[in-house]
Write an enzyme that holds these catalytic residues in place. Structure first.
Site, PDB file in Angstrom:
ATOM      1  N   SER A   9      39.120  18.524 -71.148  1.00  0.00           N
ATOM      2  CA  SER A   9      38.188  17.814 -72.025  1.00  0.00           C
ATOM      3  C   SER A   9      38.660  16.382 -72.276  1.00  0.00           C
ATOM      4  O   SER A   9      37.918  15.589 -72.861  1.00  0.00           O
ATOM      5  CB  SER A   9      38.029  18.560 -73.350  1.00  0.00           C
ATOM      6  OG  SER A   9      39.286  18.744 -73.965  1.00  0.00           O
TER       7      SER A   9
ATOM      8  N   GLU B 195      35.373  31.365 -75.159  1.00  0.00           N
ATOM      9  CA  GLU B 195      34.527  30.283 -75.665  1.00  0.00           C
ATOM     10  C   GLU B 195      33.078  30.752 -75.786  1.00  0.00           C
ATOM     11  O   GLU B 195      32.520  31.319 -74.838  1.00  0.00           O
ATOM     12  CB  GLU B 195      34.627  29.070 -74.724  1.00  0.00           C
ATOM     13  CG  GLU B 195      33.766  27.900 -75.181  1.00  0.00           C
ATOM     14  CD  GLU B 195      34.129  26.569 -74.537  1.00  0.00           C
ATOM     15  OE1 GLU B 195      35.160  26.499 -73.830  1.00  0.00           O
ATOM     16  OE2 GLU B 195      33.386  25.603 -74.745  1.00  0.00           O
TER      17      GLU B 195
HETATM   18  N1  LIG Z   1      34.586  17.030 -77.665  1.00  0.00           N
HETATM   19  C1  LIG Z   1      34.526  18.187 -76.997  1.00  0.00           C
HETATM   20  N2  LIG Z   1      34.473  19.345 -77.667  1.00  0.00           N
HETATM   21  C2  LIG Z   1      34.435  20.543 -77.015  1.00  0.00           C
HETATM   22  O1  LIG Z   1      34.394  21.585 -77.682  1.00  0.00           O
HETATM   23  C3  LIG Z   1      34.476  20.525 -75.582  1.00  0.00           C
HETATM   24  C4  LIG Z   1      34.538  19.282 -74.923  1.00  0.00           C
HETATM   25  N3  LIG Z   1      34.563  18.145 -75.661  1.00  0.00           N
HETATM   26  N4  LIG Z   1      34.545  19.179 -73.572  1.00  0.00           N
HETATM   27  C5  LIG Z   1      34.654  20.363 -72.770  1.00  0.00           C
HETATM   28  C6  LIG Z   1      34.007  21.515 -73.399  1.00  0.00           C
HETATM   29  C7  LIG Z   1      32.507  21.468 -73.465  1.00  0.00           C
HETATM   30  N5  LIG Z   1      32.261  22.296 -74.629  1.00  0.00           N
HETATM   31  C8  LIG Z   1      31.034  22.443 -75.246  1.00  0.00           C
HETATM   32  C9  LIG Z   1      30.122  21.425 -75.233  1.00  0.00           C
HETATM   33  C10 LIG Z   1      28.904  21.552 -75.872  1.00  0.00           C
HETATM   34  C11 LIG Z   1      28.592  22.721 -76.530  1.00  0.00           C
HETATM   35  C12 LIG Z   1      27.266  22.849 -77.203  1.00  0.00           C
HETATM   36  O2  LIG Z   1      26.467  21.935 -77.151  1.00  0.00           O
HETATM   37  N6  LIG Z   1      26.957  23.949 -77.879  1.00  0.00           N
HETATM   38  C13 LIG Z   1      25.736  24.099 -78.646  1.00  0.00           C
HETATM   39  C14 LIG Z   1      24.771  25.029 -77.972  1.00  0.00           C
HETATM   40  C15 LIG Z   1      25.087  26.500 -78.078  1.00  0.00           C
HETATM   41  C16 LIG Z   1      23.921  27.427 -77.665  1.00  0.00           C
HETATM   42  O3  LIG Z   1      23.180  27.086 -76.763  1.00  0.00           O
HETATM   43  O4  LIG Z   1      23.805  28.488 -78.258  1.00  0.00           O
HETATM   44  C17 LIG Z   1      26.107  24.572 -80.064  1.00  0.00           C
HETATM   45  O5  LIG Z   1      25.334  24.331 -80.970  1.00  0.00           O
HETATM   46  O6  LIG Z   1      27.186  25.128 -80.237  1.00  0.00           O
HETATM   47  C18 LIG Z   1      29.524  23.734 -76.566  1.00  0.00           C
HETATM   48  C19 LIG Z   1      30.743  23.603 -75.919  1.00  0.00           C
HETATM   49  C20 LIG Z   1      33.489  22.714 -75.224  1.00  0.00           C
HETATM   50  N7  LIG Z   1      34.418  21.701 -74.797  1.00  0.00           N
HETATM   51  C1  LIG Z   2      38.036  23.533 -75.581  1.00  0.00           C
HETATM   52  C2  LIG Z   2      39.299  23.947 -74.905  1.00  0.00           C
HETATM   53  C3  LIG Z   2      39.484  25.427 -74.901  1.00  0.00           C
HETATM   54  C4  LIG Z   2      39.390  23.383 -73.511  1.00  0.00           C
HETATM   55  O1  LIG Z   2      39.382  24.038 -72.518  1.00  0.00           O
HETATM   56  C5  LIG Z   2      39.514  21.925 -73.382  1.00  0.00           C
HETATM   57  O2  LIG Z   2      39.662  21.216 -74.396  1.00  0.00           O
HETATM   58  O3  LIG Z   2      39.474  21.443 -72.240  1.00  0.00           O
HETATM   59 MG   LIG Z   3      39.186  22.914 -70.728  1.00  0.00          MG
END
Ligand SMILES: Nc1nc(=O)c2c([nH]1)NC[C@@H]1CN(c3ccc(C(=O)N[C@@H](CCC(=O)O)C(=O)O)cc3)CN21
Ligand SMILES: CC(C)C(=O)C(=O)O
Ligand SMILES: [Mg+2]
Length: 283
Positions: free
Chosen positions: A65, A201
């Site tokens: 990330s 996750e």
């Molecule tokens: N700043 C950041 N935070 C993160 O948690 C993260 C990153 N970057 N980069 C890599 C991945 C990508 N991740 C993500 C990115 C977006 C959502 C997201 O938009 N979730 C929405 C939709 C869930 C649904 O469809 O039910 C949410 O409201 O949680 C979740 C995990 C987790 N990781």
């Molecule tokens: C969100 C965590 C688990 C991760 O894989 C990352 O930061 O890349």
């Molecule tokens: Mg990762």
């Protein structure tokens, strides 16, 4: 220059530093057995790593990330091994107690167990990582086994795996309904292949609880409810350095964006008004 007079970022001199016992993978397993939870955060550089280490965060993840949180990409896909290695090196140099885990980036381990091993060895030798993390379940079992047998501790990552977002149909909760048993199977496959812990996750809380009960390695949740053995968040999300829409699993513990914004504005205003520097800042 001696350690005592080094001006920047070296922390307390080694001679004065009390002996601190490094967290190791078996300590996390023992914490699970005792029903004791642990905390993990991402870290990508010196000061965050030092601060989180001082706060007692047990595990620091140099996440892929960094792609979006350091390098400004939209997703985690573009980041490379060569970009991540210096960040991992900075974090391992800075953390005295925390276990430092290096996330293997997209394309650096999926092709074969041999590719995974050669990539992981780079993180261990060039950056002093204590462990590596990779995404995937049953299909990554050969990789996890190869690394573990080659002396490299592996943290697995199942449920929503961002490197596969295009196959998973976007950022979506995994393991709802009938798919719950797949998540359990993946976690068991990771334990059997030698993983020392597994990140879950965006998995429903009841499914994550079932997984946590089904394996003896610690589970680490991000959007997977309170019954996991540990929790992980991206630090810029949790501490409010990043702005904009957050995933639902993020709790905001601070507003660093607000603090930095005001500080930068105050500084600029002082410079423009001629009120900085003052006599005390002048030789
Ligand atoms: N700043 C950041 N935070 C993160 O948690 C993260 C990153 N970057 N980069 C890599 C991945 C990508 N991740 C993500 C990115 C977006 C959502 C997201 O938009 N979730 C929405 C939709 C869930 C649904 O469809 O039910 C949410 O409201 O949680 C979740 C995990 C987790 N990781
Ligand atoms: C969100 C965590 C688990 C991760 O894989 C990352 O930061 O890349
Ligand atoms: Mg990762």
């Amino acid at each position: 220059m001696s350690e005592e007079t080094a001006p920047y970022g070296t922390g307390p001199a080694k001679a004065e530093a009390p002996q601190i016992k490094r967290i190791r993978t078996h300590h996390l397993r023992e914490m699970k057995q005792r029903g004791e939870k642990f905390a993990m955060l991402t870290a990508y550089e010196q000061y965050a790593a030092q601060t989180f280490d001082e706060a007692g965060i047990e595990v620091l993840l140099v996440g892929d990330s960094a792609s979006n949180n350091v390098f400004g990409n939209e997703t985690s896909l573009p980041v490379t091994v060569d970009e991540l290695i210096p960040l991992v090196r900075a974090v391992t140099r800075s953390a005295r107690r925390a276990l430092v885990v290096a996330d293997l980036p997209f394309g650096s381990y999926q092709a074969s167990p041999e590719q995974a091993y050669l990539t992981a060895v780079r993180f261990m030798k060039e950056a002093n990582a204590h462990a590596v993390k990779l995404e995937g379940g049953v299909e990554m079992a050969p990789q996890v086994r190869k690394l573990t047998e080659g002396g490299i501790p592996v943290m697995a990552h199942i449920g929503f795996t961002p490197q596969s977002e295009h196959n998973l149909g976007g950022y979506r909760v995994q393991g709802r309904g009938d798919a719950a048993k797949l998540v359990v199977e993946e976690a068991i496959a990771m334990e059997e292949s030698g993983a020392f812990a597994v990140v879950m996750e965006m998995v429903p809380g009841d499914v994550a609880a079932e997984v946590t009960a089904a394996v003896s390695i610690p589970t680490i949740g991000i959007g997977a409810g309170v019954q996991c053995d540990g929790q992980v968040l991206v630090w810029q999300d949790a501490f409010g350095l990043r702005t904009g829409r957050m995933p639902r699993f993020v709790k905001q513990y601070a507003d660093l964006h607000g603090v930095l914004l005001q500080a930068a504005r105050d500084y600029a205003a002082d410079v423009k008004a001629g009120t900085f520097p003052e006599a005390e800042h002048t030789f």
